[in-house]
Design a protein around this motif. Structure first.
Motif, PDB file in Angstrom:
ATOM      1  N   ARG A   1      -4.073   5.320   0.777  1.00 27.20           N
ATOM      2  CA  ARG A   1      -2.745   5.434   1.212  1.00 27.20           C
ATOM      3  C   ARG A   1      -2.742   6.453   2.179  1.00 27.20           C
ATOM      4  NH1 ARG A   1       1.296   7.989  -1.809  1.00 27.20           N
ATOM      5  NH2 ARG A   1       3.493   7.376  -0.853  1.00 27.20           N
TER       6      ARG A   1
ATOM      7  N   PRO B   1      -1.706   7.227   6.456  1.00 31.12           N
ATOM      8  CA  PRO B   1      -1.045   6.779   7.806  1.00 31.12           C
ATOM      9  C   PRO B   1      -2.294   5.874   8.619  1.00 31.12           C
ATOM     10  CG  PRO B   1       0.173   8.551   7.387  1.00 31.12           C
ATOM     11  CD  PRO B   1      -0.929   8.565   6.301  1.00 31.12           C
TER      12      PRO B   1
ATOM     13  N   VAL C   1      -3.215   2.248   8.223  1.00 29.61           N
ATOM     14  CA  VAL C   1      -2.208   0.866   8.738  1.00 29.61           C
ATOM     15  C   VAL C   1      -2.920   0.436   9.874  1.00 29.61           C
ATOM     16  CG1 VAL C   1      -0.061   0.515   9.807  1.00 29.61           C
ATOM     17  CG2 VAL C   1      -0.027   2.241   7.892  1.00 29.61           C
TER      18      VAL C   1
ATOM     19  N   ARG D   1      -4.565  -3.609  10.272  1.00 28.62           N
ATOM     20  CA  ARG D   1      -4.333  -4.220  11.242  1.00 28.62           C
ATOM     21  C   ARG D   1      -5.703  -4.989  11.932  1.00 28.62           C
ATOM     22  NH1 ARG D   1      -0.396  -0.422  13.221  1.00 28.62           N
ATOM     23  NH2 ARG D   1      -2.243   0.541  14.520  1.00 28.62           N
TER      24      ARG D   1
ATOM     25  N   SER E   1       0.989  -4.758   9.687  1.00 32.08           N
ATOM     26  CA  SER E   1       1.374  -3.452   9.897  1.00 32.08           C
ATOM     27  C   SER E   1       2.699  -2.839   9.260  1.00 32.08           C
ATOM     28  CB  SER E   1       1.310  -3.190  11.525  1.00 32.08           C
ATOM     29  OG  SER E   1       1.602  -2.241  12.094  1.00 32.08           O
ATOM     30  N   GLU E   2       3.650  -3.673   9.358  1.00 31.57           N
ATOM     31  CA  GLU E   2       4.863  -3.404   8.643  1.00 31.57           C
ATOM     32  C   GLU E   2       4.839  -3.386   7.137  1.00 31.57           C
ATOM     33  OE1 GLU E   2       7.558  -2.441  10.221  1.00 31.57           O
ATOM     34  OE2 GLU E   2       6.795  -2.545  11.992  1.00 31.57           O
TER      35      GLU E   2
ATOM     36  N   THR F   1       2.657  -0.242   6.297  1.00 34.33           N
ATOM     37  CA  THR F   1       3.467   1.154   6.599  1.00 34.33           C
ATOM     38  C   THR F   1       4.342   1.356   5.359  1.00 34.33           C
ATOM     39  OG1 THR F   1       3.252   0.854   9.024  1.00 34.33           O
ATOM     40  CG2 THR F   1       5.110   2.210   8.192  1.00 34.33           C
ATOM     41  N   ASN F   2       5.144   0.351   4.987  1.00 36.36           N
ATOM     42  CA  ASN F   2       5.880   0.512   3.890  1.00 36.36           C
ATOM     43  C   ASN F   2       5.078   0.868   2.606  1.00 36.36           C
ATOM     44  OD1 ASN F   2       8.105  -0.182   5.161  1.00 36.36           O
ATOM     45  ND2 ASN F   2       8.346  -2.254   4.247  1.00 36.36           N
TER      46      ASN F   2
ATOM     47  N   VAL G   1       2.341   2.823   2.444  1.00 35.14           N
ATOM     48  CA  VAL G   1       1.962   4.030   2.468  1.00 35.14           C
ATOM     49  C   VAL G   1       3.283   4.850   2.641  1.00 35.14           C
ATOM     50  CG1 VAL G   1       1.235   5.754   4.490  1.00 35.14           C
ATOM     51  CG2 VAL G   1      -0.084   3.508   4.049  1.00 35.14           C
ATOM     52  N   ARG G   2       4.210   4.545   3.309  1.00 32.37           N
ATOM     53  CA  ARG G   2       5.469   5.559   3.062  1.00 32.37           C
ATOM     54  C   ARG G   2       6.284   5.465   1.709  1.00 32.37           C
ATOM     55  NH1 ARG G   2       8.870   6.022   8.318  1.00 32.37           N
ATOM     56  NH2 ARG G   2       9.834   7.454   6.972  1.00 32.37           N
TER      57      ARG G   2
ATOM     58  N   HIS H   1      14.186   4.824  11.167  1.00 33.05           N
ATOM     59  CA  HIS H   1      13.504   4.068  10.508  1.00 33.05           C
ATOM     60  C   HIS H   1      14.334   2.888   9.867  1.00 33.05           C
ATOM     61  CE1 HIS H   1      10.039   6.840  10.766  1.00 33.05           C
ATOM     62  NE2 HIS H   1      11.238   8.173  10.262  1.00 33.05           N
TER      63      HIS H   1
ATOM     64  N   GLY I   1      11.753  -2.225   9.476  1.00 36.64           N
ATOM     65  CA  GLY I   1      10.592  -3.154   9.394  1.00 36.64           C
ATOM     66  C   GLY I   1      10.791  -4.308   8.775  1.00 36.64           C
TER      67      GLY I   1
END
Length: 133
Positions: A11, A13, A16, A20, A47-48, A51-52, A54-55, A99, A102
């Motif tokens: 987890r 950035p 990501v 991909r 990717s989206e 990213t969710n 991870v964030r 932000h 996404g």
């Protein structure tokens, strides 16, 4: 024929971009051309969703899982799983916010998408990209 590959990533950035790349490589190995719109959409969707994860994933969670399934008709199912039980939701964003767009992108690119609960083990957010006719 149905082909599926799943993998876990830290987890972080940087994961990501790795997600991909791996999805693109798997789909290319399975016969999707580099200029295939379904391939490009699947890569953008992973990717989206990654990213969710991870964030917004739980702070103590160290990994998340990505799965890509190539279906016989050329469609792709993308799945991203994390340990959070909180379901993502579309939200209104103002034009100056950095932000929050996404899931709108997911809504636009995917034929359909949703969330599967994994009980006490979190959730899987999935998106289906159909092959062009």
């Amino acid at each position: 024929m149905l082909r599926r590959n799943a993998f876990r990533l830290p987890r972080h950035p940087a994961s990501v971009g790795l997600a991909r790349r791996r999805v693109r490589d798997h789909l290319a190995d399975w016969g999707h051309d580099a200029d295939d719109p379904a391939l490009a959409d699947a890569v953008l969707l992973v990717s989206e969703l990654a990213t969710n994860a991870v964030r917004h994933g739980p702070l103590l969670e160290r990994e998340f899982e990505v799965a890509v399934t190539a279906l016989a008709d050329g469609s792709c199912l993308i799945e991203v799983s994390d340990e959070s039980a909180t379901e993502p939701r579309l939200r209104s964003v103002n034009e100056w916010e950095e932000h929050g767009r996404g899931l709108h992108l997911v809504e636009h690119l995917a034929t359909t998408w949703g969330v599967w609960s994994r009980g006490k083990h979190g959730k899987t957010v999935w998106a289906l990209v159909t092959a062009p006719l």
